[in-house]
Design a protein around this motif. Sequence first.
Motif: not given
Lengths: 847, 256
Positions: B219-247
Amino acid sequence: MTEHQPGTVRSFLKHTFAILALATSRNINRISQRSWPSAGMRLATRHKDDGAKLLATLLGILFLGISFTTSYQAVHGLANHATAQHPMSGAEHMVVDFIERSILKSHAQAISQYQQEKSTSADHQDMPAGITESSIRELTNYRLNLWNTNAETARARSEKLVSHLEAHGMAGFVEKHPSPYHQADFQALSPGAESWLGSAYAIVFCCLFTGLTLMPMSTRSKDLASLDSHLAWLYCLPLTSREILSGRFLSMTFVRPMSWLMLFPVTSTLLWAMGYGPAGLLAGLCATIACSVASTGIELAAETWLRCSASFRMKKNVQAAASIIGTLSLFTGMAACFAGTRSTDWLDWLVTHIPERMTAGIGGLIMLPLQGNDGLIRLGTVALIIAATCGAGGWLVAARALDHGLTSGNEREGNRTPQAGLTRNRSLAGFEWLLLMRDRNLATTVLVMPPLLIGFQVLINPGMVAGIDARNLAVIGFGCGVWAASMTSPHVIASETRSMWIVFSLPVEIAGYFEKRTRVWRAAGVIIAAAVMLAVAVWKGGIPTQDWWRIPAAIAGIWVASLVVYSIMMGNATLPDPTEPEQPKIGIMRTYACLLFAGLFGTLIWKGDPWQVFSGSVLCWFFGFSLWQGVVRKLRYLLEPTMSARPGLTLSNALTALVVFFFVMVVTSGLNLLVSYTIAGITAAIYCAASLSNHSLPEIPRNGIRLRTALPLATVACIACGAAWLAVLGHVSPFREIHQASIENGSIIADLRKWHLVILAVAAAPLVEEFLFRGYVLRIMLHTWPRNTAVFASALLFAILHPGLSFPPVFVLGLATAWLYSRSQRLWPGILLHAAYNGAIVAVSHT
Amino acid sequence: MLTVNSAGEIADGVIHLDSVTRLFGAFTAVNRLNLRVMPGEIVGLLGPNGAGKTTTVKMLMGMLRPTHGKIRVFGADCFADRVDVQRRVGYLPDDPAFQSHLRGIELLEFVGRIRGISTATLMHKIEELGGELGLTRDLGEYTTNYSKGMKKKLAFLMALVHDPEVLIMDEPTNGLDPVATRAFLEIVKSRAAAGTAILYSTHLLDQAEKLCDRCEIMHQGRNIAGGTVAELKRMAANAESLEDVFFEVTGKSLTD
């Protein structure tokens, strides 16, 4: 006839102007097409381009004015000021001219026959010599008076005939060959006489008109193979296809400068000259409208119908055909115009052999009715009928094509070709050839057009080849080769910038890749040139021996000149602008620059002496290479829109330093030579020092060299070489005379007794030249090329900038000092060596 | 070239971006981006429009030069040693264009010739891959008549003929039909299984979730988040899919 002279300077200039005018009118044509639907949008976004376009338009008007004037003169020549100078009508005068020519032709035939007989028979002295000059005069007078010539003209003509006969030493042939004077010959010609002039006008106009209609269709900018983006854009607006077509039709007829800048002046001039007087302007207006409607009909059909329904190959073939027919008819028309009062056997042939209304085609048909007394009425009917037929026909065909929707023909289903397998191992040259053959239009332009045009020139201007010698041969070959080169580079740039990513994703060096391709093209240019030269030489009965060296010089010249041409053309390489629907093009100014350069280089090959050609070619090569360096850098960063390489010092800086030096020398040439040399040297040194401080060149590692042994050895070698060359100049045959001549013309060697020249030779020259050539030029070259190449190149440049007569020893001196510098990275050994060498030369000249 | 540590593992990735910044004038397209891709790994580059994905891909291809930072493939600088890098890399651009008067097969032949692949091998590859992607029938056609999807397939074929060790793709399935998309995913998976490092940018989050081993969200030239899909989902609260994480991730940083 004396008018049979091969291309004079004037006719050459006329041709050049006409060609330039055509090129520019094509450009105007393109601008006008762009301007209609989106002129405002474009003006708002692309101010930069429009300045150039405005300039091109102004230039175009200028050139058109010139071409208009020359064609007016040609029309006048064709009419031969009939009413003003002679009691005959223009048509009658032309007929007399024609007959006179045929008489002379029969004379010539009879003479050659007579000479043959004379040479084969031993008793030629016994031939009856009863016919006198006066009898010929009488006879001629009689013949010419048949055509109501006044007495004065008739006398002049008959005198011309007699002198012609005398020039061949054939005073007595008429008795033996009276047949050329059969009255039947004249009478057979008379029925067509009245319409001769009109037919000639019609042919000229028709040729030019056809050419100008077809040429734009064949230009690369109009890629018929893809869908017209303007049309696609218009199609998205709430307009019916009929409305779109009507709009395009209007934009192509009335908003197009070509109609008003070219057709109107030409038609009205023709009509005025044909006897309409001021009414010719009105008639010209009608003819212009009729012609532009007709040409638009053809163009619209091609633009829309051909795009939408013909296959890929078919379109390219149509373009190629249009380009051949268009160019040839343009050349015919121009040649007919410029032929004017000169011998035009082929025009006579056309007029007498081809039924007039058939030759005239559309343009001619429009023009032909104007000959009659009721011309305006006939113009109003016939011309408008034809124009309306063409226009409406084109419109209908285009509209019908659009009924199928806006598709390009081969997008339609069921048009897929079966899968082609891998053919064989294709080299890079093979792919180049494939690309060329696919683009049939380009292939014709590159391969077919030059020999075709030359052959055509030979046909319509037989006088041109009467004097084929080595220099003409060389220039013809050079022209063909450079033509091929300058046509192929726009192809590379214009058609492939969008697919450049492929090359960038492959493991090849970009510049090297393009260099390989240009090598293929240059080789093609050389092959074409060689083939054309060989064909002409064989046809003219052998390769000329005098001045033979110009032929290899031309071949080498193609290699050198195409480097410059490529660099100029490819310097334009940019990424395509995604908002720009058309493919990027080569700017017209770059094309003109290439034309100018090729013209100058061709002149050098044609006129120069061996030394001039050699030194000029070498300098051009250096120039081309420095341009090419810029192109290489640009290609490397082609996809890098914002960043370019930090400009380091390149060969162009080296050449600039030399230009600065010589420029100051020329500016201060009024001063004492030593003073002027010193000022120039200091100025150049300031430039070098400034550029060196801006861009530091990394040091090249020293390569161990024992100066204590190397320097004396090199000095002795150089001086020995100089002494040997002086001996050659004093004793060996061709050089001795040249040397003597140069001393008489004030060579510097003769003046070496003057003290300031001695200082110049021993102190100033070594300091300045060593700093300039070794400390700057060679240093830059060492960063460009491997060591030995750099040493050789700098010595070559050093030597050709000296007087030609001293080339061998100065080249050796340049090699020695460059070698010393490249090994030691020190300037002083070179300065010492240079001073010692110059001192030795001064000492020798003092003895 | 490849640095191997004492444990025998590859310390640097096959693709290695070290604090890469790219400026266009005053605009920062990519801002101190760090990225590693290991052999056999599929990494998705996600992010909204203008996040710097295409710029990153172009820098990897040596078409653009990073303003700061190092960008390496197999330890070689992507810009300076472009030719070395290109030998081992396959590239699929977002909007491929071709010389219009060449046929598809001839373009493949050209690529094969430049890469030094023998005719038999090339023919074999083309038959195999063209069959899978459903392009064989159209290879004899001029590229000017290709649809967008066909162009994409051809470019994909051109990227694969030399069995690249690294595959870099920009919006690869954009314009492909469902059949070809499935074929494409199969090919990518099998390549990864064979050890190819794969980096691709996409907007299709569902696809990325299924396919990628790791995702980097830019986002805006930076990698603001990274990892496996499972890791990413853990990063965001209540994330069910990658889409949720993305938003979640991009939305959060938008408000920053």
